[in-house]
Write an enzyme that holds these catalytic residues in place. Structure first.
Site, mmCIF file in Angstrom:
data_model
loop_
_atom_site.group_PDB
_atom_site.id
_atom_site.type_symbol
_atom_site.label_atom_id
_atom_site.label_comp_id
_atom_site.label_asym_id
_atom_site.label_seq_id
_atom_site.Cartn_x
_atom_site.Cartn_y
_atom_site.Cartn_z
ATOM 1 N N ASP A 103 0.813 -1.223 0.000
ATOM 2 C CA ASP A 103 0.000 0.000 0.000
ATOM 3 C C ASP A 103 0.847 1.274 0.000
ATOM 4 O O ASP A 103 0.475 2.264 -0.632
ATOM 5 C CB ASP A 103 -0.957 0.007 1.198
ATOM 6 C CG ASP A 103 -2.086 -0.999 1.024
ATOM 7 O OD1 ASP A 103 -2.203 -1.571 -0.072
ATOM 8 O OD2 ASP A 103 -2.851 -1.208 1.985
ATOM 9 N N LYS A 175 1.564 1.761 -7.097
ATOM 10 C CA LYS A 175 0.561 0.692 -7.060
ATOM 11 C C LYS A 175 -0.668 1.181 -7.813
ATOM 12 O O LYS A 175 -1.303 2.155 -7.413
ATOM 13 C CB LYS A 175 0.210 0.349 -5.606
ATOM 14 C CG LYS A 175 -0.765 -0.798 -5.466
ATOM 15 C CD LYS A 175 -0.949 -1.179 -3.988
ATOM 16 C CE LYS A 175 -1.918 -2.344 -3.843
ATOM 17 N NZ LYS A 175 -2.010 -2.803 -2.440
ATOM 18 N N GLU A 296 -2.461 26.098 -16.036
ATOM 19 C CA GLU A 296 -3.685 26.018 -15.216
ATOM 20 C C GLU A 296 -3.714 27.055 -14.103
ATOM 21 O O GLU A 296 -4.763 27.610 -13.803
ATOM 22 C CB GLU A 296 -3.876 24.629 -14.583
ATOM 23 C CG GLU A 296 -4.152 23.521 -15.556
ATOM 24 C CD GLU A 296 -5.631 23.412 -15.913
ATOM 25 O OE1 GLU A 296 -6.426 24.187 -15.369
ATOM 26 O OE2 GLU A 296 -5.954 22.557 -16.754
HETATM 27 N N1 LIG Z 1 -0.629 -6.174 -0.537
HETATM 28 C C1 LIG Z 1 -0.338 -5.556 0.614
HETATM 29 O O1 LIG Z 1 0.768 -5.662 1.066
HETATM 30 C C2 LIG Z 1 -1.405 -4.715 1.249
HETATM 31 C C3 LIG Z 1 -1.301 -4.484 2.729
HETATM 32 N N2 LIG Z 1 -2.439 -3.733 3.187
HETATM 33 C C4 LIG Z 1 -0.052 -3.700 3.117
HETATM 34 O O2 LIG Z 1 0.283 -2.744 2.483
HETATM 35 O O3 LIG Z 1 0.574 -4.042 4.088
#
Ligand SMILES: NC(=O)C[C@H](N)C(=O)O
Length: 339
Positions: A103, A175, A296
């Site tokens: 994340d 991500k 902008e």
């Molecule tokens: N795929 C993951 O690792 C997601 C998890 N919530 C984290 O970032 O620790």
């Protein structure tokens, strides 16, 4: 026996720093690819789960923390950054791998890319599925991370991320989706591929990093508060004002499109800048923003900074690191072009 000792000596020494995340996650059944608890499995068990690592490198692990990466704090970043620097300074360490939740993996990778003064490979890796799931991706991602960390040709390329067989620049990668194993992308493409433990390179990062960076983890005592406010139709200035009131030294405007700013928000941002808060225009468009000065919005007139191609969460990282050195908006803008 002697021959065996000789091969062992030739292998690189790689340290795996474990921080938690889904790569250390566990679910109730093999069918649970999305429902599970992150940060459950310790580093020794992770290493034991991939015996092939010992063919790539002399690997040892350290559990630095055990958390899901959405809960990472600035103190966690500093703690990890300092440990990476200590290991990088050590003559018996050739490469460092960091296992991390996905994340905020892109934030940690970019942070390390800015502040670690080493040309030794630093690889940040995670997984999209826990190790208990069918077709778990963590084993191969970790194997690839150790392969890249132990290879001499990964030196001097900045902090790298190995996910889904690709080698990505820690600066560029983000991500992009939360449910596929093909989750990490860069608007500018991967730097290379890793296949069966061997890396294949195609391009190099152009922005300043690691050895060529003016920032050094050893000089950073703490990180200033930098917050992000998200923009959308009918947005109000409430969040911006509240963030400034809570002590933010800079606010990242997670803007629409070109980092555009609603006419309902412009006066508040002009006033905040007059009060000393830095305003940094980024974009939350999905495939990677590209914000230019005075496009902008009149940034020169407003004395605002643009984040260029950095997404809001990466802009927050650079702003925090940059503010440890300067509070001059022109200097900040130079840094946003160079890093
Ligand atoms: N795929 C993951 O690792 C997601 C998890 N919530 C984290 O970032 O620790």
């Amino acid at each position: 026996k002697e021959a065996q000792t000789q091969t062992e000596q030739k292998l690189a020494n790689v340290v795996i720093l474990a921080t938690g995340g889904t790569i250390a996650g566990a679910g109730a059944s093999a069918a649970n690819s999305a429902t599970y608890q992150a940060a459950k499995v310790g580093i020794e068990q992770l290493i034991a789960g991939v015996p092939e690592l010992s063919q790539l490198a002399n690997v040892r692990g350290e559990q630095v923390m055990q958390i899901a990466s959405e809960s990472i704090t600035n103190d966690n970043l500093l703690q990890l950054g300092r440990r990476v620097a200590e290991l990088a300074d050590s003559s018996d360490v050739d490469g460092i791998v960091i296992t991390h939740g996905t994340d905020t993996l892109e934030e940690t990778a970019y942070f390390l890319n800015l502040v670690e003064k080493t040309d030794k490979p630093i690889i940040v890796v995670g997984s999209m599925r826990p190790g208990t799931a069918m077709s778990a991706d963590g084993m191969l991602n970790l194997y690839n991370a150790v392969a890249v960390a132990s290879s001499k040709d990964a030196r001097g390329k900045g902090v790298l991320v190995t996910m889904n067989d690709e080698i990505q620049s820690g600066r560029d990668v983000s991500k992009m989706i939360n449910i596929k194993t093909e989750a990490f992308k860069s608007a500018w493409g991967p730097l290379g591929m890793v296949v069966e433990g061997k890396s294949y390179w195609f391009r190099l990062p152009a922005k300043r990093h690691t050895m060529d960076s003016e920032f050094d983890i050893k000089d950073i005592k703490s990180l200033p508060a930098v917050e992000i406010a998200y923009s959308y139709g009918n947005v109000s200035d409430t969040a911006y004002k509240a963030l400034a009131q809570s002590g933010a030294k800079a606010i990242i405007h997670a803007g629409t499109g070109n980092g555009s700013v609603s006419s309902r928000v412009v006066p508040a941002l002009q006033a905040l800048r007059k009060d000393g808060v830095q305003i940094i225009r980024s974009s939350h468009v999905n495939a990677g923003g590209f914000v230019l000065r005075n496009a902008e919005q009149p940034d020169d007139k407003n004395d605002w900074v643009v984040a260029h191609d950095l997404n809001p969460q990466k802009a927050r990282i650079l702003a925090m690191v940059a503010l440890t050195k300067t509070n001059d908006s022109k200097e900040l803008q130079r840094m946003f072009w160079e890093y």
